[in-house]
Each structure stands twice: as structure tokens, then as C-alpha cells.
Scaffold this active site. Structure first.
Site, PDB file in Angstrom:
ATOM      1  N   GLU B  60      45.591  38.383  34.504  1.00  0.00           N
ATOM      2  CA  GLU B  60      46.153  39.735  34.624  1.00  0.00           C
ATOM      3  C   GLU B  60      47.184  39.843  35.732  1.00  0.00           C
ATOM      4  O   GLU B  60      48.216  40.497  35.567  1.00  0.00           O
ATOM      5  CB  GLU B  60      45.034  40.766  34.820  1.00  0.00           C
ATOM      6  CG  GLU B  60      44.215  41.053  33.559  1.00  0.00           C
ATOM      7  CD  GLU B  60      43.131  40.027  33.289  1.00  0.00           C
ATOM      8  OE1 GLU B  60      43.016  39.055  34.067  1.00  0.00           O
ATOM      9  OE2 GLU B  60      42.397  40.177  32.289  1.00  0.00           O
ATOM     10  N   HIS B 129      32.872  46.998  33.331  1.00  0.00           N
ATOM     11  CA  HIS B 129      33.734  47.276  32.182  1.00  0.00           C
ATOM     12  C   HIS B 129      33.913  48.770  31.907  1.00  0.00           C
ATOM     13  O   HIS B 129      34.335  49.149  30.826  1.00  0.00           O
ATOM     14  CB  HIS B 129      33.175  46.607  30.921  1.00  0.00           C
ATOM     15  CG  HIS B 129      33.367  45.121  30.888  1.00  0.00           C
ATOM     16  ND1 HIS B 129      32.926  44.299  31.887  1.00  0.00           N
ATOM     17  CD2 HIS B 129      33.973  44.315  29.978  1.00  0.00           C
ATOM     18  CE1 HIS B 129      33.232  43.037  31.585  1.00  0.00           C
ATOM     19  NE2 HIS B 129      33.871  43.026  30.430  1.00  0.00           N
TER      20      HIS B 129
END
Ligand code: TPP
Ligand code: MG
Lengths: 370, 326
Positions: B60, B129
Site C-alpha cells: 500500500e 478490518h
């Protein structure tokens, strides 16, 4: 071998380097192609960088420059050599030790000095400071304060060049300390995986702040490229011809074959990490003196060009005098310039709000009570 | 009008923008061959090819940073985060590079990147998450933050985001992806900073955004049926810029405010709203501004507990309404 130069290129009393032999890289294609004028221009740029930065010191000590000031003195041949190879679709990005690259790509020293003063006439309108010089019109994308953070951006510049079908390359500079950042490795992988035309240029000045390479990095720095099946180079940064010869080859591969590479350039900084670093705990004075006496990049190139009969005593003096005068004029310019205003604080935050007309609605800035 | 799911609406926006502008490119983990972890980009590789729809490694920081760098040279990357939760490993790139590079260069650089993906709890995927970072992102001047609640808005706002010359953080919701809605056909965009009155009312204003608008509307209907209350529901649509004017206008009408958000209360978007309302409309208020948010702990896994207790839901919104009306 050569006449003793009349003006020592290094500051103060450092003894002149005696060249025992001419540069073995003088005949590399990139250097053999240089005219005398171009060689003089390279030398002039290095001198201009050094005089500019030396001029910063008293200004900093007088309290006119805020924050950090990371001087590039000792490393000049790297930025000047690298940026002298740039074509119109080549790009460069670096970390916070960015004054040398700025001058090397052709930025005017007046707005550079004004930026240090935080003046509105600065290259970033007084909003960036020493660590954040930019000149996108000269393909210079900064000037970045987070160690290693600019390396993915440089990879993105290469991605864009390739995406748009241009024959160019990006050079992403970093220090020897930056190689241990995860973002750098992510960028290496992306560049190798996708054949992006980017060179990861490590300016190895042996220290990250007060930590030597031995105390921070396992193994050889450039060799880490092998894990990504990238080519890697190591070269000396004291001889601008060597810098140019190495980067010229790597840049050609990047531009023509979309091949990234890691290029580690051995260099040295004479001053502390920043001006605030007393530089007393982590290295010997002798180490600094030895480098200056034998490898000072300005002196090495001066000797070389004297040997080549390109530089004369008179020209050396003239270049030096002009560079000092230029630095003085930059200070005068900065002194005379105004600071940004309070209204300027919230300009240049969004592209949108800098246009005559908003495209979005609603409140975009949130201020406490005045 | 066509009936599209929220997912299809986003895909339609992405596809139309890819067709419109050759500089638009979609990058992210599993967006191409795998068709997207949440199938937002399904079929796009086949249609637009590997130059436009690009699978990235799990990097990322690397690929978002790369996208930011490419955007400085005029590419318009739309980067998918499989979950917005993973923004934390790219945080430096987002807040130091995307948000700051224009400022630090004195306005010389634009950064037209979109970063998109789902940001929500309620799917029992635990604390790593389930982040909802719209408050964190909106805290950084230079970034724009969009949180659409329905398919039509998602499409129009995505098109605006891609055309915007500033970095746009686009927060979607896995629990909305399958929800259908009427979506106007054609090249419709929606300006950022224009809230929607999702339901008109006069007795209380709920300020909300994202999936909490759905909860708020359900609670408002219940209150209408059970108590005869007319509740106004404002869907902010974008967090930065923020449509303060629409909120204040509603407050001047109802004099009571409940903020409903999938945010932990500490320094939430609602905190900002409450501060703004009391600063600018204190005299209009007949009751303290209250908030219904996420219970202040990392996201719990235990499925019924997350749904019933930790996250906002219509029952908790009803309780909040009754408290403000007391
Ligand atoms: C992420 C991050 N961590 C720490 C710092 C503080 N810091 C600034 S420069 C520096 C040393 C970096 O050394 P190197 O990469 O070798 O570059 P050099 O200063 O030698 O040019 C450190 C630790 C920072 N700016 N960013
Ligand atoms: Mg170093």
C-alpha cells in the site's frame, strides 16, 4: 603535475588536493562529449552550490533561518553530475538535503535563499522551507522531509513517463539511511516488477544523522537490488566524471529499455547532519579532513579541468568571486522580501480553492475563533 | 433511471471515466484478474485491458505513493484499498505526500488522485478490518473526503472525484455494495459539499452520512409511526468540504440535533459538527446536541454484539432521538 590553483575550491584553509592522475572516467562517452564550456558550467554549478550553502551558515546563526538546515557541502558532484544528464522527459526527486539538486536543475538562488528566510518570494512561497524546495517546471519534484517517503513518488514519476509513452526516466535520490525504510523496498519491487524507468540513487555519505552505515544497515546497500533482480552500480561521488559516466549508462538503460537500477554513490558530508548537529560524537575530525584533502569534489574537478587546460587561474577566481557575489545577492533579495501574510496561510492547500471559482460547495476550511 | 446496486454504480462511474479520459487508470490489489476483492471492478480488465486496470502487489505504501507521484505528472490514478483499514500502512504517503505536496511547493503541484475502498464495521472481521477513518483523513487540509450512502450518489460523486484536481479519499461500504437504488442515466456529477435532505421533518434534525443514513431513515419512520414525530435526516455525502449551511438551516427549523455516525466519539466527525453547530447556532438549540456513534473500543468480533451494541443501528438511533426529544 599541474600549476597550483590560485583559489582553493574548499572553504578556508583546507589544503589543495594534488591530483596524482587524471580522472579515469574522462573518456567515458558522457564526458568525452562535453565541450569546454559545458565542463566549466559543471564546475561553476558546484562552486555556486557550495558558496550558496556557506553563505547560509551566518544567516542561520543570526537566527534568520528557522528549523533545520541540512547542508550538502561535500556532495556537490553527485547532484550536479546527475542533473546534468537530464533530458526533457527526465525527472528528479530527493529528500530534505535538497539545495544542491535545486541549483543543479537550474533553480535561481534568490528564491532559494528567500525560501530559507520563509519569505513569500521563496521558491515555495515560504511554505516549504529548506527541506521542501520544488520546481516542477524544471522537472524537480522536491524536496521531501520524511526519510524514504519520496522514493515511491519518484517511482510514480517513472510510471507516468512510461504510461504516457515518453522516453524519459526518473531519478529518486535517497540517503544511506533511507534504504532501511519499507516504502523504499516496496518501490524497488514495483519498479522491477513493472519495468519502470527509475533510478534509485543512494547518496551514501556514510552516516544517517549520527549513525554510521555499519551501525544501521546489514550488508551492502546497492546489492539489495539483486533481491529484485535489478542491476546495481556503486561509484565514487568525488569525481563528477565518474558520477556522470555511471548514471549515463544507467539512465540510458532506463530510458531505452525501461530498466530500473540502484546506483549507490559514495560521498561525504563535511558539516553536521544539520546545522544543529554539533558533530562531536560519532566521527573523527580526521575522517573529515582526510576526505576534504583527498576527495573534495570541487577540488578534484578543478584539478582535472586545469589538467585539461579548460580552467585557468583567472577563470577559477572569476567563478569563485561570481559565486560569492551571487550568494550575497541572494541574501539581499531574501532580506528585502516580505513574509507571507496571514491570508496566505490557507492558500495553496487545495487546487480548487486556488482557482477564481470554487467547483465544490460547502465549507472547506475550518477555523477557530479569530 | 436504471436500478443499479451501489457496487454497480461505482463500476459504472469508473468505466465511464476510463472511457472519457485516457489518463484514468485503476490500480489496486486484486482489481484486475480477480475482478476485485468486492467485485467493484468486475469485468473491467477484460473490457479495458491491463494498461488501465492494474493488479498491484500488497504494497500500500509503495503503490499509493507511486500513484501520488504519477498524479503529479498528470495521470489520474484511482487506487483501490481492499479495505480502507489498510490505509495505516500508507498513511505517510497520504498525509505527507498527497495532502502536503501542493502546499509545500507553494501551489506548484496538483495531485489528482482518488483513493477508494470500503470503510465500515458490521461484517465481523474484527478490529484490524473495521476502521472508519473519515475523521482522520478530513483532519488533513489538502484532502477531500467523500462517504456516499446510496448508489446514485456513489456514481455521481465518483465521477466528480476522478475529475477533481485534488486528492480525494472515497470511502465506500461493504454492506451497501449489494444495495440497489435508482441511478439517473448519463453523465451526472454531483458537487462535493452539497448535502442531501434525505427526509424532511420539523421536530428534530439527524445529521448523518454513509450507511448511518439508512439507520437514521429507518428510525425516523419508526418515530413517525409510533410518536408522530417528523424527523429531518441530512445526508452529508462529503465530510470535507462540509455542507455546514444545510445543517444550520435545518437546526434553525427543528432546534434539536442528533448526530449519527459510524465513528467512535472521541474526535469524531460528529464532534466537529457539534462544535460547529453550537458555535454558530447556539441560540437555535432547545436541547443539547447528542451523538449516536460506535461504542468506544476496538471493533469487537462477536457478531451479534457488534451489530446490536457496538455499532449504530436503528434501535440505538431511536434511543438517541428519544433522549434529545425529552
Ligand atoms: C521517517 C523519518 N524518520 C526519521 C527522520 C529524522 N531524520 C531526518 S534525516 C535522518 C537521517 C537520514 O540519513 P540518510 O538517509 O543517510 O540521509 P543524509 O541525511 O545522510 O543525507 C533522520 C533519522 C525523518 N525525517 N523521517
Ligand atoms: Mg547519509
Amino acid at each position: 603535475m599541474s600549476k597550483k590553483p590560485s583559489a582553493s575550491a574548499d572553504t578556508g584553509a583546507a589544503p589543495a588536493v594534488t591530483p596524482s592522475r587524471p580522472s579515469p572516467h574522462a573518456q567515458a562517452p558522457a564526458n568525452a562529449a562535453l565541450s569546454a564550456e559545458q565542463k566549466i558550467e559543471l564546475y561553476r554549478k558546484m562552486v555556486r552550490i557550495r558558496r550558496f550553502e556557506e553563505r547560509c551558515l551566518p544567516v542561520y546563526n543570526a537566527g534568520k533561518i528557522g528549523g533545520f538546515l541540512h547542508l550538502y557541502i561535500g556532495q556537490e558532484a553527485v547532484a550536479v553530475g546527475a542533473c546534468s544528464l537530464m533530458g526533457k522527459d527526465d525527472h528528479v526527486i530527493t529528500a530534505y538535503r535538497d539545495h544542491g539538486h535545486a541549483i543543479a536543475v537550474g533553480m535561481d538562488t534568490k528564491p532559494l535563499m528567500a525560501e530559507l528566510y520563509g519569505k513569500v518570494t521563496g521558491c515555495s512561497k515560504g511554505k516549504g522551507g529548506s527541506m521542501h524546495y520544488f520546481a516542477p517546471d524544471l522537472n524537480y519534484w522536491g524536496g521531501h522531509g520524511i526519510v524514504g517517503g519520496q522514493v515511491p513518488l519518484g517511482t510514480g514519476l517513472a510510471y507516468a513517463v512510461k504510461y504516457q509513452g515518453k522516453k524519459g526516466a526518473a531519478m529518486a535520490f535517497m540517503g544511506d539511511g533511507a534504504v532501511n525504510q519499507g516504502a523504499v523496498h516496496e518501490a524497488y519491487n514495483l519498479a522491477a516488477l513493472w519495468d519502470l524507468p527509475v533510478l534509485f540513487v543512494i547518496e551514501n555519505n556514510r552516516y544517517s544523522m549520527g549513525t554510521s552505515q555499519e551501525r544501521s544497515s546489514a550488508g551492502e546497500l546497492a546489492k539489495r537490488a539483486e533481491a529484485y533482480e535489478m542491476k546495481w552500480y556503486v561509484c565514487g561521488g568525488h569525481d563528477i566524471y565518474e558520477v556522470r559516466a555511471t548514471l549515463d549508462e544507467a539512465l540510458r538503460r532506463a530510458r531505452e529499455e525501461n530498466k530500473p537500477a540502484v546506483v549507490e554513490i559514495d560521498t561525504y558530508r563535511y558539516r553536521g547532519h544539520s546545522v544543529a548537529d554539533p558533530d562531536k560524537t560519532y566521527r573523527d575530525r580526521k575522517e573529515i579532513e582526510d576526505y576534504r584533502n583527498t576527495k573534495d569534489p570541487l577540488q578534484v574537478f578543478q584539478n582535472q579541468l586545469v589538467l585539461e587546460n579548460v580552467l585557468t587561474d583567472a577563470l577559477i577566481t572569476e567563478i569563485d568571486t561570481a559565486a560569492r557575489a551571487e550568494a550575497d545577492r541572494a541574501v539581499e533579495f531574501a532580506e528585502a522580501s516580505p513574509f507571507p501574510t496571514a491570508e496566505d496561510i490557507q492558500k495553496d492547500v487545495y487546487w480548487e480553492t486556488d482557482q477564481p471559482q470554487r467547483t465544490s460547495e460547502g465549507r472547506i476550511f475550518f477555523n477557530s475563533v479569530e | 433511471m436504471a436500478t443499479l446496486t451501489y457496487r454497480e454504480a461505482i463500476r459504472a462511474a469508473l468505466s465511464e471515466e476510463i472511457e472519457r479520459d485516457p489518463n484514468v487508470v485503476i490500480l489496486g490489489e486484486e482489481v484486475a484478474q480477480f475482478n476485485g476483492a468486492y467485485k467493484v471492478t468486475e469485468g473491467m480488465l477484460e473490457k479495458y485491458g491491463p494498461k488501465r486496470i492494474v493488479d498491484t502487489p500488497i504494497s500500500e505504501a509503495g503503490f499509493i505513493g507511486m500513484g501520488i507521484g504519477a498524479s503529479m505528472l498528470g495521470i489520474r490514478p484511482v487506487m483501490e484499498l481492499m479495505f480502507w483499514s489498510f490505509y495505516s500502512v500508507a498513511f505517510d504517503q497520504i498525509v505527507n505526500n498527497a495532502a502536503n505536496v501542493r502546499y509545500m511547493s507553494g501551489g506548484q503541484i496538483a495531485c489528482p488522485i482518488v483513493i477508494r475502498g470500503p470503510a465500515n464495521g458490521g461484517t465481523n472481521v474484527g478490529a484490524t478490518h473495521s476502521h472508519t477513518p473519515e475523521n482522520v483523513l478530513a483532519h488533513h487540509p489538502g484532502l477531500k473526503v467523500v462517504v456516499p450512502s446510496n448508489a446514485a450518489d456513489a456514481k455521481a460523486l465518483m465521477k466528480t472525484a476522478i475529475r477533481d484536481n485534488d486528492p480525494v479519499m472515497f470511502l465506500e461500504n461493504t454492506l451497501l455494495y449489494g444495495v440497489p437504488g435508482e441511478v439517473p442515466e448519463g453523465d451526472i456529477t454531483l458537487p462535493f459539499g452539497r448535502a442531501a435532505i434525505a427526509r424532511e421533518g420539523k421536530d428534530l434534525t439527524i445529521v448523518s452520512y454513509g450507511r448511518c443514513v439508512v439507520h437514521s431513515l429507518a428510525a425516523a419512520e419508526k418515530m413517525k409511526a409510533e410518536k408522530g414525530l417528523d424527523i429531518e435526516v441530512i445526508d452529508l455525502r462529503t465530510i470535507r468540504p462540509l455542507d455546514v449551511a444545510t445543517v444550520l438551516k435545518s437546526v434553525a427549523k427543528t432546534h434539536r440535533v442528533l448526530i449519527v455516525e459510524e465513528q467512535r466519539p472521541f474526535c469524531s466527525v460528529g464532534t466537529m459538527l457539534a462544535a460547529t453547530i453550537q458555535e454558530e447556532a447556539f441560540d437555535e438549540l432547545d436541547a443539547p446536541i447528542l451523538r449516536v456513534g460506535t461504542i468506544d473500543a476496538p471493533a469487537i468480533y462477536a457478531p451479534p454484539v457488534e451489530k446490536q451494541f457496538q455499532l449504530p443501528n436503528p434501535e440505538r438511533v431511536v434511543a438517541g432521538i428519544l433522549k434529545v426529544m425529552r
